[in-house]
Enzyme design. Structure first.
Site, mmCIF file in Angstrom:
data_model
loop_
_atom_site.group_PDB
_atom_site.id
_atom_site.type_symbol
_atom_site.label_atom_id
_atom_site.label_comp_id
_atom_site.label_asym_id
_atom_site.label_seq_id
_atom_site.Cartn_x
_atom_site.Cartn_y
_atom_site.Cartn_z
ATOM 1 N N GLU A 63 15.504 15.803 153.853
ATOM 2 C CA GLU A 63 16.748 15.046 153.977
ATOM 3 C C GLU A 63 16.782 13.887 152.973
ATOM 4 O OE1 GLU A 63 19.004 15.043 158.015
ATOM 5 O OE2 GLU A 63 18.147 13.044 157.785
ATOM 6 N N LYS A 99 29.352 19.232 160.006
ATOM 7 C CA LYS A 99 29.963 18.536 161.150
ATOM 8 C C LYS A 99 31.481 18.566 161.044
ATOM 9 C CE LYS A 99 26.210 15.240 161.831
ATOM 10 N NZ LYS A 99 25.826 13.834 161.744
ATOM 11 N N HIS A 122 -2.349 35.153 159.022
ATOM 12 C CA HIS A 122 -2.156 36.556 159.402
ATOM 13 C C HIS A 122 -0.706 37.005 159.244
ATOM 14 C CE1 HIS A 122 -6.264 36.989 161.110
ATOM 15 N NE2 HIS A 122 -6.141 35.668 161.078
HETATM 16 O O1 PA5 Z 1 17.629 11.065 159.863
HETATM 17 C C1 PA5 Z 1 18.811 11.097 160.117
HETATM 18 O O2 PA5 Z 1 19.608 10.271 159.648
HETATM 19 C C2 PA5 Z 1 19.384 12.138 161.045
HETATM 20 O O3 PA5 Z 1 18.444 13.078 161.367
HETATM 21 C C3 PA5 Z 1 19.876 11.467 162.319
HETATM 22 O O4 PA5 Z 1 18.808 10.774 162.912
HETATM 23 C C4 PA5 Z 1 20.418 12.507 163.281
HETATM 24 O O5 PA5 Z 1 21.479 13.181 162.676
HETATM 25 C C5 PA5 Z 1 20.863 11.850 164.554
HETATM 26 O O6 PA5 Z 1 21.829 10.886 164.302
HETATM 27 P P1 PA5 Z 1 22.137 9.781 165.378
HETATM 28 O O7 PA5 Z 1 20.926 8.976 165.586
HETATM 29 O O8 PA5 Z 1 23.261 8.966 164.796
HETATM 30 O O9 PA5 Z 1 22.573 10.495 166.637
#
Ligand code: PA5
Length: 431
Positions: A283, A419, A304
């Site tokens: 990410e 989203k 394996h």
């Molecule tokens: O690292 C990130 O930014 C994402 O993985 C968020 O943590 C995840 O989408 C959850 O978002 P939120 O904490 O706003 O619910």
């Protein structure tokens, strides 16, 4: 504390020249320290191990104690950065079986829209004493909000509104968002998700600390490990800073065509740690059509299934192996007088010994015979302190690695695309 990163199993022609890159690393380090790079308002994690709110950590420990006394199960309701770190830590330190003597049984919801899994968890907890920790920075994440609505209703029906108020903790922004408003209105105990720390860097904040404390793990030890790593990885000298060395090596491998990094370990307990690590790097770096794609394997199990590809398949991947010298527990192979399975040559030997030989043999097979670059990260043992240390090691390496790549490590614009489409299809107002 001993964390040792070893690059000896990288073929010479794949190894970056530290000297040539020393100034580049220094200047990126300066950007991290002075917070002048892209995404600079999300660098709160760098000094959090010394700047954290001590009073809040005391409150976390007190609430976790009260949860441990009054409830059997904690349901952590969050997704991505809002749950992976806690789960990684709890499984790495307590093992994979949900029941442990140290603290509450911890289960996870809000990380999926899967109706079967959700149903199974709800069925499992419905007649047990359970509490909920809902974690969301934005407060609007669909998976988390939908699951929390279900859990809240279930708790209120089961133990009443007052009971639910005691059994629910929220971790969110200190002022903003739907979850903050809901928590304030309902009177839940809350802990703060700092605004300058993104989800995937937040395991070191209440996001990780509260569930980890409920699982019976000493969070002060985790913080000590973070603190020590912050100090040990503060040098801007590439020859001194192993975490920057790791970042530089992975950046070079990316540049010469190794586009996949496989995190491998020899312990099942680290499967979620690998998931956390994957999110951290993917990410943070997967932007502008660039980056190494991360994947993970647990050996010897996956030798394996994936071993053939690693050894002889397309030369696109390199491995980063987490090697722990001493496991927490050990098991001995018994002697058998008939020896029908021919295993008496191992009688009296420990599984840790056999596992280590598998590690050594595989390292040689993959790197020397297969020509696959291997990086090893060795810890003497996995304990709470060392895990904090390791979390920080990877987070700082990730920031350096993403800046070396030229991307903003701290945003995730691509995540929004699915989203928006989903909201449109679901008929959410405004989409
Ligand atoms: O690292 C990130 O930014 C994402 O993985 C968020 O943590 C995840 O989408 C959850 O978002 P939120 O904490 O706003 O619910």
């Amino acid at each position: 504390m001993s964390l040792k990163v070893n690059f000896d199993y990288i073929p010479e022609h794949c190894m970056v020249d530290f000297e040539e890159n020393a100034l580049r690393v220094k200047s990126i380090d300066k950007m991290i320290q002075l917070k002048t790079g892209k995404g600079n308002d999300f660098l709160g994690w760098v000094d959090y191990p010394v700047n954290y709110n001590k009073e809040e950590v005391e409150r976390i420990i007190a609430k976790a104690e009260s949860f441990k006394k009054n409830y059997e199960i904690l349901v952590v309701c969050g997704i991505g950065g809002s749950y992976l770190g806690a789960r990684a830590a709890i499984e790495a330190l307590n093992g994979l079986l949900p029941h442990n003597k140290k603290g509450m049984e911890v289960l996870y919801l809000g990380n999926t829209l899967d109706p079967n899994y959700t149903h199974d968890i709800l069925e499992y907890i419905k007649d047990k004493k359970f509490a909920v920790c809902v974690i969301s920075k934005s407060g609007t994440t669909t998976e988390t909000s939908v699951s929390f609505r279900i859990l809240k209703e279930m708790l209120e029906t089961k133990i009443g509104k007052e009971g639910a108020k005691d059994a629910i903790v929220a971790v969110t922004d200190k002022e903003n968002g739907a979850l903050r408003k809901l928590a304030n209105d309902e009177g839940y105990e809350t802990f703060e998700l700092p605004r300058d720390i993104g989800g995937r860097f937040s395991v070191i904040t209440p996001v990780g600390l509260f569930p980890i404390a409920c699982a019976g793990i000493n969070i002060n030890e985790l913080i000590e490990g973070l603190k020590q790593a912050r100090e040990d990885f503060s040098s801007n000298d590439i020859f001194q800073n192993q975490c920057y060395q790791y970042a530089l090596v992975r950046n070079y491998l990316h540049n010469i065509g190794y586009k996949i990094e496989m995190f491998s370990s020899y312990e099942m307990r680290f499967r979620m740690l690998a998931e956390w690590w994957k999110q951290l790097f993917d990410e943070s770096e997967g932007k502008d059509g660039k980056a190494v794609f991360t994947t993970a394997a647990t050996f010897t199990t996956d030798l394996h299934s994936l071993g053939q590809f690693i050894q002889e398949g397309t030369k696109v991947l390199y491995e980063t192996i987490l090697h722990i010298e001493e496991p927490e527990y050990d098991v001995e192979v018994p002697f058998d007088k008939d020896d029908l399975d021919g295993l008496n040559y191992l009688a009296g030997k420990k599984l840790s010994y056999i596992n280590k030989k598998a590690y050594e043999g595989t390292l040689e097979a993959h790197s020397e015979t297969g020509g696959v670059p291997n990086i090893t990260i060795t810890l003497d043992k996995m304990n709470t302190f060392n895990l904090g240390y390791l979390f920080y090691f990877f987070m700082k390496a990730c920031a350096m690695s993403a800046y070396l790549l030229g991307v903003n490590p701290f945003n995730q614009p691509g995540v929004e695309v699915y989203k928006k489409n989903m909201f449109h299809l679901l008929g959410k107002p405004g989409f």
